[in-house]
Motif scaffolding. Structure first.
Motif, PDB file in Angstrom:
ATOM      1  N   TYR A  19       3.134   4.631   6.663  1.00 13.41           N
ATOM      2  CA  TYR A  19       2.620   4.053   5.449  1.00 13.41           C
ATOM      3  C   TYR A  19       3.751   4.008   4.439  1.00 13.41           C
ATOM      4  CZ  TYR A  19      -0.564   3.538   1.552  1.00 13.41           C
ATOM      5  OH  TYR A  19      -1.258   3.108   0.470  1.00 13.41           O
ATOM      6  N   ALA A  20       3.988   2.820   3.924  1.00 17.18           N
ATOM      7  CA  ALA A  20       5.067   2.695   2.950  1.00 17.18           C
ATOM      8  C   ALA A  20       4.621   3.328   1.646  1.00 17.18           C
ATOM      9  CB  ALA A  20       5.404   1.229   2.753  1.00 17.18           C
ATOM     10  N   GLN A  21       4.809   4.591   1.528  1.00 15.92           N
ATOM     11  CA  GLN A  21       4.316   5.294   0.353  1.00 15.92           C
ATOM     12  C   GLN A  21       5.484   5.711  -0.522  1.00 15.92           C
ATOM     13  OE1 GLN A  21       1.678   8.315   1.714  1.00 15.92           O
ATOM     14  NE2 GLN A  21       0.159   6.869   2.371  1.00 15.92           N
ATOM     15  N   ASN A  22       5.918   6.933  -0.370  1.00 12.63           N
ATOM     16  CA  ASN A  22       7.020   7.381  -1.209  1.00 12.63           C
ATOM     17  C   ASN A  22       8.313   6.724  -0.745  1.00 12.63           C
ATOM     18  OD1 ASN A  22       8.586   8.687  -3.019  1.00 12.63           O
ATOM     19  ND2 ASN A  22       8.411  10.715  -2.078  1.00 12.63           N
ATOM     20  N   LYS A  23       8.909   5.964  -1.641  1.00  8.47           N
ATOM     21  CA  LYS A  23      10.185   5.326  -1.302  1.00  8.47           C
ATOM     22  C   LYS A  23      11.237   5.806  -2.292  1.00  8.47           C
ATOM     23  CE  LYS A  23       8.352   1.314   1.030  1.00  8.47           C
ATOM     24  NZ  LYS A  23       8.260  -0.147   1.107  1.00  8.47           N
ATOM     25  N   GLY A 102       3.589   1.095   8.390  1.00  2.14           N
ATOM     26  CA  GLY A 102       4.693   0.193   8.691  1.00  2.14           C
ATOM     27  C   GLY A 102       4.620  -1.007   7.781  1.00  2.14           C
ATOM     28  N   GLN A 103       5.754  -1.580   7.534  1.00  2.00           N
ATOM     29  CA  GLN A 103       5.799  -2.723   6.634  1.00  2.00           C
ATOM     30  C   GLN A 103       6.880  -3.679   7.105  1.00  2.00           C
ATOM     31  OE1 GLN A 103       7.438  -2.372   2.505  1.00  2.00           O
ATOM     32  NE2 GLN A 103       5.357  -2.854   1.898  1.00  2.00           N
ATOM     33  N   ILE A 104       6.589  -4.953   6.992  1.00  2.00           N
ATOM     34  CA  ILE A 104       7.606  -5.956   7.317  1.00  2.00           C
ATOM     35  C   ILE A 104       7.504  -7.097   6.316  1.00  2.00           C
ATOM     36  CG2 ILE A 104       6.072  -7.023   9.049  1.00  2.00           C
ATOM     37  CD1 ILE A 104       8.639  -7.823  10.562  1.00  2.00           C
ATOM     38  N   GLU A 105       8.643  -7.411   5.744  1.00  2.00           N
ATOM     39  CA  GLU A 105       8.686  -8.552   4.830  1.00  2.00           C
ATOM     40  C   GLU A 105       8.828  -9.821   5.651  1.00  2.00           C
ATOM     41  OE1 GLU A 105      10.773  -6.808   0.770  1.00  2.00           O
ATOM     42  OE2 GLU A 105      11.880  -8.139   2.087  1.00  2.00           O
ATOM     43  N   VAL A 106       7.949 -10.759   5.390  1.00  2.00           N
ATOM     44  CA  VAL A 106       8.051 -12.046   6.082  1.00  2.00           C
ATOM     45  C   VAL A 106       9.095 -12.907   5.367  1.00  2.00           C
ATOM     46  CG1 VAL A 106       6.794 -14.086   6.841  1.00  2.00           C
ATOM     47  CG2 VAL A 106       5.664 -11.839   6.829  1.00  2.00           C
ATOM     48  N   PHE A 107       8.945 -12.992   4.058  1.00  2.00           N
ATOM     49  CA  PHE A 107      10.012 -13.624   3.276  1.00  2.00           C
ATOM     50  C   PHE A 107      10.015 -12.987   1.898  1.00  2.00           C
ATOM     51  CE2 PHE A 107       6.312 -16.233   2.339  1.00  2.00           C
ATOM     52  CZ  PHE A 107       6.402 -16.445   0.963  1.00  2.00           C
ATOM     53  N   SER A 122      10.622 -13.021  -8.917  1.00  3.36           N
ATOM     54  CA  SER A 122      10.721 -12.687  -7.493  1.00  3.36           C
ATOM     55  C   SER A 122       9.378 -12.962  -6.834  1.00  3.36           C
ATOM     56  CB  SER A 122      11.131 -11.221  -7.292  1.00  3.36           C
ATOM     57  OG  SER A 122      10.207 -10.345  -7.910  1.00  3.36           O
ATOM     58  N   PHE A 123       9.415 -13.222  -5.565  1.00  2.00           N
ATOM     59  CA  PHE A 123       8.199 -13.631  -4.860  1.00  2.00           C
ATOM     60  C   PHE A 123       8.372 -13.347  -3.374  1.00  2.00           C
ATOM     61  CE2 PHE A 123      10.342 -17.203  -2.982  1.00  2.00           C
ATOM     62  CZ  PHE A 123      11.355 -17.468  -3.899  1.00  2.00           C
ATOM     63  N   GLY A 124       7.290 -13.365  -2.670  1.00  2.88           N
ATOM     64  CA  GLY A 124       7.406 -13.176  -1.232  1.00  2.88           C
ATOM     65  C   GLY A 124       6.087 -12.854  -0.574  1.00  2.88           C
ATOM     66  N   MET A 125       6.195 -12.482   0.653  1.00  2.00           N
ATOM     67  CA  MET A 125       5.021 -12.116   1.434  1.00  2.00           C
ATOM     68  C   MET A 125       5.429 -11.004   2.398  1.00  2.00           C
ATOM     69  SD  MET A 125       2.792 -14.472   4.027  1.00  2.00           S
ATOM     70  CE  MET A 125       3.636 -14.152   5.550  1.00  2.00           C
ATOM     71  N   TYR A 126       4.603 -10.005   2.475  1.00  2.00           N
ATOM     72  CA  TYR A 126       4.858  -8.952   3.451  1.00  2.00           C
ATOM     73  C   TYR A 126       3.539  -8.475   4.045  1.00  2.00           C
ATOM     74  CZ  TYR A 126       3.539  -5.628  -0.262  1.00  2.00           C
ATOM     75  OH  TYR A 126       2.862  -4.949  -1.242  1.00  2.00           O
ATOM     76  N   GLY A 127       3.656  -7.933   5.215  1.00  2.00           N
ATOM     77  CA  GLY A 127       2.486  -7.335   5.848  1.00  2.00           C
ATOM     78  C   GLY A 127       2.696  -5.843   5.972  1.00  2.00           C
ATOM     79  N   GLU A 128       1.631  -5.123   5.796  1.00  2.00           N
ATOM     80  CA  GLU A 128       1.755  -3.679   5.957  1.00  2.00           C
ATOM     81  C   GLU A 128       0.465  -3.120   6.539  1.00  2.00           C
ATOM     82  OE1 GLU A 128       2.488  -1.629   2.342  1.00  2.00           O
ATOM     83  OE2 GLU A 128       0.517  -2.010   1.497  1.00  2.00           O
ATOM     84  N   GLY A 129       0.631  -2.007   7.183  1.00  2.00           N
ATOM     85  CA  GLY A 129      -0.531  -1.326   7.730  1.00  2.00           C
ATOM     86  C   GLY A 129      -0.320   0.161   7.620  1.00  2.00           C
ATOM     87  N   TYR A 130      -1.399   0.864   7.544  1.00  3.54           N
ATOM     88  CA  TYR A 130      -1.272   2.313   7.503  1.00  3.54           C
ATOM     89  C   TYR A 130      -2.528   2.955   8.047  1.00  3.54           C
ATOM     90  CZ  TYR A 130      -4.426   3.112   3.571  1.00  3.54           C
ATOM     91  OH  TYR A 130      -5.528   3.214   2.778  1.00  3.54           O
ATOM     92  N   SER A 131      -2.370   4.194   8.422  1.00  2.00           N
ATOM     93  CA  SER A 131      -3.530   4.996   8.798  1.00  2.00           C
ATOM     94  C   SER A 131      -3.323   6.408   8.262  1.00  2.00           C
ATOM     95  CB  SER A 131      -3.706   5.032  10.319  1.00  2.00           C
ATOM     96  OG  SER A 131      -2.645   5.736  10.913  1.00  2.00           O
ATOM     97  N   SER A 132      -4.396   6.998   7.886  1.00  2.00           N
ATOM     98  CA  SER A 132      -4.349   8.354   7.351  1.00  2.00           C
ATOM     99  C   SER A 132      -5.579   9.097   7.844  1.00  2.00           C
ATOM    100  CB  SER A 132      -4.328   8.309   5.819  1.00  2.00           C
ATOM    101  OG  SER A 132      -4.594   9.594   5.291  1.00  2.00           O
TER     102      SER A 132
END
Lengths: 489, 179
Positions: A19-23, A102-107, A122-132
């Protein structure tokens, strides 16, 4: 056991994805354009930037506050069942958590306004998923030991808490330099949920006591709920023997691009220069929600029942010719504690995240990144802060960062101390020491490499854990490529 | 060049990652065998009802009982015990009989109790199934139970105890293999 079963098990234990949490490594590391995603008010020394599609931001993270893979699967000769019982079932508490994402930037891209040079879009699209998944300690003990040797013990259902999702996010942000001291930023987000499941705020218990009439009495009090959207459709496709990979892909694309459940949200952030070398920053991310209206399948178990088995009381039952007493008992229990499904809409709030940091610069600034000849020339002059703050403002810096996130069992926090240093125009390093529920020995290292317009960054957490990755409580890894055009001065 | 360096650094990070030897096949050795306990059935009759029936049989009933016949239970049951407790505060000796019947009405097992008139001590009996005890198939195939009560005394005497009764309690404590 099949490998895929093991994969599912470990994933469900949260060790698979992150999970893209603490960065904390990325936060305020503003040579990297992705730092705008964790603070839309960060300094923006770029004229424009463009992420390399699909590889501008790839990250994963996994954390376990209880046991590690090594605790269970080390080839140490200890009986596996004993390890599970001692280290997992009894060794962990209900606040221990397995999480992954997990996270992945599409653009992802951005540009400075020609008409308003203080604005950076700034602009874009990303997908992310997480489980806890929080460790359901009491349920684990009940499943492992049973109730026979646990008379009068209440097995607490509130230990059951889990959450997960996959979501596609479209975003657009504005970063504005308000004055020489203050940068503000805001980012609007549109969420397209692929699937989500969550079960929290559960309550109730199961207890076995001495019976009033019979030897034992079992009592169940339950208020449990699992809300899902998109999950049943996903499972139906997997279960459909006639379905192909193309069907799954079509379903995923459909739900990723507004065919699922939609939501909106916003990020806010700022950077404030306290004095020439000290900066305060802060951001609040994912203030928003998703409204789930389709693909719904919710499960509930609500009610209360006590049972002492079949009862025959004479003379009351003397002339009761009903022989299906067992079925009556089963029906009665199901009536009092019904397991039901519904398709009720629900709103899921995004996991709100809060960042705050203080950074102090020191050392000779030296050369900046791009446009550094001007930077070098101007920024060292006291009072020429306009140019100074529009480019990289440090040679060395240190500071502290606080991160908080709202989780199913309340807020969680992490505290980080960091040091960062630039080596000329080419290289910048950032190292962090983080305290959180997963680890007290989390040392991270970030590297930003700039060669001409091409930018590469790699950020890795808990480096000490890489010495025995299977015994690590936490790991994160993020990297990406961008093309950057730096500000002229 | 940067792509190459980036790839190289990523590979270095991955390659320096070490791990103690792991054996994921251990999962196959996991044994989860909880012991579950529950009451089964409870029979109670007051002395007045017994007297009304007179000497001899005062109760006999067949009822469905599929607790052990449920697929989940039948497949996973390893061993355990059924505990019976019989308490008699009436003024007559009483027989209680429990018969385990299969779907065809065949008697698979019988448990009979004879308890003396008051003051009789609490009669407790534990019957083991599986692991050296009686066959678990008795329980797996049981779909019905026949419970009967017989008055071996007279039909008029009354115990001096307050609210005299014959009471049969029962519970089961079985180990199951969940994995």
């Amino acid at each position: 056991m099949k490998r895929w079963q093991l994969l599912i098990l470990t994933s469900s234990l949260g060790i698979g994805v992150l999970y893209a949490q603490n960065k904390q490594l990325l936060y305020d590391f503003y040579e990297i354009p992705q730092s705008l995603m964790v603070n839309p008010g960060v300094k923006t020394p770029y004229k424009w930037h463009a992420g390399i599609p699909l590889v501008s931001g790839i990250g994963f993270q996994a954390g376990t506050s209880g046991i590690t893979v090594n605790d269970l699967f080390a080839n140490d000769g200890v009986d596996f069942t004993t390890k599970v019982r001692d280290r997992a079932v009894y060794g962990m508490g209900p606040r221990d958590e397995f999480s992954g994402s997990g996270q992945i930037e599409v653009f992802y891209g951005g540009f400075r306004s020609a008409n308003r040079p203080d604005d950076y879009y700034s602009f874009g699209m990303y997908g992310e998923g997480y489980s806890s998944i929080f460790w359901p300690k009491d349920l684990a003990i009940l499943g492992f030991e049973g109730n026979a040797n646990n008379l009068n013990r209440r097995f607490d259902f509130s230990h059951l808490a889990l959450q997960g999702e996959a979501v596609n996010v479209f975003h657009f942000g504005v970063n504005r330099k308000m004055n020489d001291k203050l940068d503000l930023g805001i980012r609007a987000k549109l969420y397209s949920s692929v699937f989500e499941f969550r079960s929290k705020r559960n309550s109730g218990y199961f207890v076995t006591t001495q019976g009033d009439n019979n030897i034992l009495e079992n009592t169940l009090v339950a208020e449990l709920e699992l809300q899902t959207s998109g999950v049943k459709e996903f499972i139906d496709i997997l279960d459909d023997t006639g379905a192909t990979g193309a069907d799954l892909q079509q379903w995923l694309l459909g739900r990723s691009f507004f065919g699922g459940n939609l939501g909106i949200g916003a990020d806010f952030g700022f950077t404030y220069q306290l004095n020439q070398n000290t900066f305060l920053t802060g951001s609040i991310l994912d203030l928003g929600f998703i409204y789930h209206t389709n693909g719904l399948e919710n499960y509930t178990l609500n009610g209360a029942v006590s049972n002492e088995g079949i009862e025959i009381l004479l003379p009351e039952d003397l002339f009761d010719t009903t022989t299906d007493i067992w079925q009556e008992l089963v029906d009665e229990i199901e009536r009092l504690v019904p397991f039901e499904t519904n398709q009720n809409s629900f709103i899921s709030l995004r996991p709100i995240k809060l960042n705050a940091s203080v950074r102090h610069n020191f050392g000779s600034i030296g050369k900046g990144a791009r446009g550094s000849s001007n930077f070098d020339h101007c920024s060292c002059k006291p009072g020429n802060s306009a140019l100074r703050t529009s480019n990289l403002d440090y040679r060395s810096a240190m500071g502290a960062h606080l991160f908080m996130i709202h989780r199913p069992k309340g807020p969680q926090a992490a505290l980080t101390a960091f040091f960062q240093h630039r080596f000329g125009n080419l290289l910048a390093l950032k190292t962090t020491y983080t305290l959180d529920k997963y680890s007290f020995t989390n040392i991270g290292l970030g590297l930003n490499l700039q060669a001409g317009p091409v930018n590469f960054y790699v950020l890795a957490d808990n480096l000490l854990g890489y010495g025995n990755i299977a015994d690590s409580h936490y790991a994160s890894f993020q990297f990406g490529f961008n093309i950057i055009s730096w500000n002229d001065n | 060049m940067v792509y190459g360096v980036g790839l190289l650094l990523s590979l270095i990070l991955v390659s320096i990652a070490c791990s103690d030897e792991q054996n994921f096949d251990q999962f196959d050795d996991l044994s989860v065998t909880p012991t579950l306990a529950t009451s089964i059935f409870y029979l109670e009759s007051d002395e007045e009802t017994i007297n009304l029936a007179g000497s001899g049989n005062f109760y006999s009933e067949v009822f469905t009982f599929e607790a052990f016949n449920e697929e989940f239970v039948a497949e996973r049951m390893l061993d355990g015990t059924i505990t019976y407790q019989v308490e008699n505060t009436t003024s007559k000796e009483i027989d209680i009989t429990i018969e385990f019947l299969d779907a065809g009405g065949n008697v698979l097992d019988t448990e009979a109790f004879t308890i003396e008139e008051d003051p009789a001590p609490l009669l407790e009996r534990q019957i083991a199934y599986g692991n050296g005890g009686r066959s678990l198939d008795i329980l797996r195939n049981t779909t019905n139970m026949r419970v009967g009560g017989t008055n071996r005394g007279d039909g008029s005497s009354t115990s001096s105890q307050p609210n005299p009764k014959i009471i049969l309690k029962s519970s089961a404590e079985f180990r199951f293999r969940l994995r």
